[in-house]
Design a protein around this motif. Structure first.
Motif, PDB file in Angstrom:
ATOM      1  N   ALA A  31       0.834  -1.209   0.000  1.00 14.54           N
ATOM      2  CA  ALA A  31       0.000   0.000   0.000  1.00 14.54           C
ATOM      3  C   ALA A  31       0.867   1.257   0.000  1.00 14.54           C
ATOM      4  N   MET A  32       1.983   1.211   0.719  1.00 18.77           N
ATOM      5  CA  MET A  32       2.897   2.356   0.737  1.00 18.77           C
ATOM      6  C   MET A  32       3.475   2.593  -0.661  1.00 18.77           C
ATOM      7  N   PHE A  33       3.911   1.524  -1.337  1.00 14.55           N
ATOM      8  CA  PHE A  33       4.449   1.681  -2.695  1.00 14.55           C
ATOM      9  C   PHE A  33       3.364   2.161  -3.661  1.00 14.55           C
ATOM     10  N   ASP A  34       2.138   1.675  -3.509  1.00 12.49           N
ATOM     11  CA  ASP A  34       1.034   2.153  -4.354  1.00 12.49           C
ATOM     12  C   ASP A  34       0.813   3.651  -4.151  1.00 12.49           C
ATOM     13  N   VAL A  45       1.903   9.558   4.378  1.00 13.32           N
ATOM     14  CA  VAL A  45       1.927   9.932   5.797  1.00 13.32           C
ATOM     15  C   VAL A  45       1.059   8.962   6.604  1.00 13.32           C
ATOM     16  N   ALA A  46      -0.110   8.621   6.075  1.00 11.38           N
ATOM     17  CA  ALA A  46      -1.032   7.729   6.782  1.00 11.38           C
ATOM     18  C   ALA A  46      -0.467   6.316   6.938  1.00 11.38           C
ATOM     19  N   ALA A  47       0.480   5.919   6.093  1.00 13.13           N
ATOM     20  CA  ALA A  47       1.079   4.582   6.173  1.00 13.13           C
ATOM     21  C   ALA A  47       2.102   4.467   7.303  1.00 13.13           C
ATOM     22  N   VAL A  69       8.032  12.550   7.329  1.00 17.45           N
ATOM     23  CA  VAL A  69       7.586  11.658   6.242  1.00 17.45           C
ATOM     24  C   VAL A  69       6.981  12.507   5.128  1.00 17.45           C
ATOM     25  N   ARG A  70       6.086  13.414   5.495  1.00 19.12           N
ATOM     26  CA  ARG A  70       5.438  14.268   4.497  1.00 19.12           C
ATOM     27  C   ARG A  70       6.440  15.085   3.699  1.00 19.12           C
ATOM     28  N   ARG A  71       7.345  15.766   4.401  1.00 19.73           N
ATOM     29  CA  ARG A  71       8.290  16.630   3.675  1.00 19.73           C
ATOM     30  C   ARG A  71       9.263  15.819   2.830  1.00 19.73           C
ATOM     31  N   THR A 121       9.994  -1.962   9.044  1.00 18.56           N
ATOM     32  CA  THR A 121       9.374  -2.626  10.184  1.00 18.56           C
ATOM     33  C   THR A 121       7.971  -2.081  10.343  1.00 18.56           C
ATOM     34  N   VAL A 122       6.999  -2.996  10.472  1.00 21.03           N
ATOM     35  CA  VAL A 122       5.588  -2.645  10.596  1.00 21.03           C
ATOM     36  C   VAL A 122       5.109  -3.046  11.982  1.00 21.03           C
ATOM     37  N   SER A 123       4.324  -2.177  12.610  1.00 20.83           N
ATOM     38  CA  SER A 123       3.724  -2.486  13.905  1.00 20.83           C
ATOM     39  C   SER A 123       2.300  -1.950  13.905  1.00 20.83           C
ATOM     40  N   ASP A 124       1.354  -2.786  14.306  1.00 20.14           N
ATOM     41  CA  ASP A 124      -0.054  -2.384  14.351  1.00 20.14           C
ATOM     42  C   ASP A 124      -0.527  -1.772  13.039  1.00 20.14           C
ATOM     43  N   GLY A 125      -0.069  -2.336  11.913  1.00 19.75           N
ATOM     44  CA  GLY A 125      -0.525  -1.892  10.610  1.00 19.75           C
ATOM     45  C   GLY A 125       0.106  -0.614  10.090  1.00 19.75           C
ATOM     46  N   LEU A 126       1.137  -0.105  10.775  1.00 17.06           N
ATOM     47  CA  LEU A 126       1.809   1.130  10.352  1.00 17.06           C
ATOM     48  C   LEU A 126       3.319   0.912  10.279  1.00 17.06           C
ATOM     49  N   ILE A 127       3.968   1.639   9.396  1.00 18.75           N
ATOM     50  CA  ILE A 127       5.417   1.567   9.268  1.00 18.75           C
ATOM     51  C   ILE A 127       6.044   2.351  10.418  1.00 18.75           C
ATOM     52  N   VAL A 128       6.918   1.694  11.178  1.00 18.76           N
ATOM     53  CA  VAL A 128       7.583   2.355  12.304  1.00 18.76           C
ATOM     54  C   VAL A 128       9.057   2.635  12.017  1.00 18.76           C
ATOM     55  N   ARG A 129       9.623   1.906  11.046  1.00 18.28           N
ATOM     56  CA  ARG A 129      11.028   2.137  10.694  1.00 18.28           C
ATOM     57  C   ARG A 129      11.198   1.834   9.218  1.00 18.28           C
TER      58      ARG A 129
END
Length: 143
Positions: A31-34, A45-47, A69-71, A121-129
């Motif tokens: 989803a992040m790559f999409d 940002v939401a990912a 992330v946004r910038r 690294t993904v945690s709880d459905g979000l990218i943390v690293r």
């Protein structure tokens, strides 16, 4: 091009994980790559988790949080309006994903094709690293 490394995503590769874990982390990264290929900074940002860490050889220091992330991604989309990432390989181990991809486009009138390895690294459905590894442009160090 100095900014090619952020696009990406990182992770540590290894042995196989349970199918549910593999699907979850892989889905988040896909989803992040999409979102990246749509140039959708808000979806990027939401990912990422609010405390996410971005590391890249062309950053002077790690970037942290959703504003970074946004910038980071908005700068890429502005600098290379035709930028697109193509995933070549993805390996998932639990909450960690290793991705080998190419970032291609044109910046400053010059075409580029940068191979990148990302460790996410993904945690709880979000990218943390998100740690990108690639050969940066000479003199690259973006604050």
């Amino acid at each position: 091009m100095k900014t090619m490394g952020f696009a990406a995503a990182m992770l540590i590769a290894g042995t196989s994980a349970a199918a549910g874990e593999r699907s979850d982390a892989a889905s988040v990264v896909r989803a992040m790559f999409d979102a990246f290929n749509r140039h959708d900074a808000a979806a990027m940002v939401a990912a990422y988790a609010p405390h996410a860490e971005l590391l890249s050889p062309d950053f002077c220091a790690p970037r942290r949080g959703r504003e970074d992330v946004r910038r980071t991604y908005q700068a890429l989309f502005d600098e290379a309006p035709d930028i697109v990432d193509t995933v070549d390989e993805m390996v998932v181990q639990g909450d960690r994903v290793a991705v080998l991809f190419h970032s291609r486009g044109t910046a400053g009138g010059q075409p580029f094709d940068v191979p990148i390895a990302a460790f996410i690294t993904v945690s709880d459905g979000l990218i943390v690293r998100d740690r990108s590894v690639f050969q940066p442009s000479p003199g690259a160090c973006l604050p």
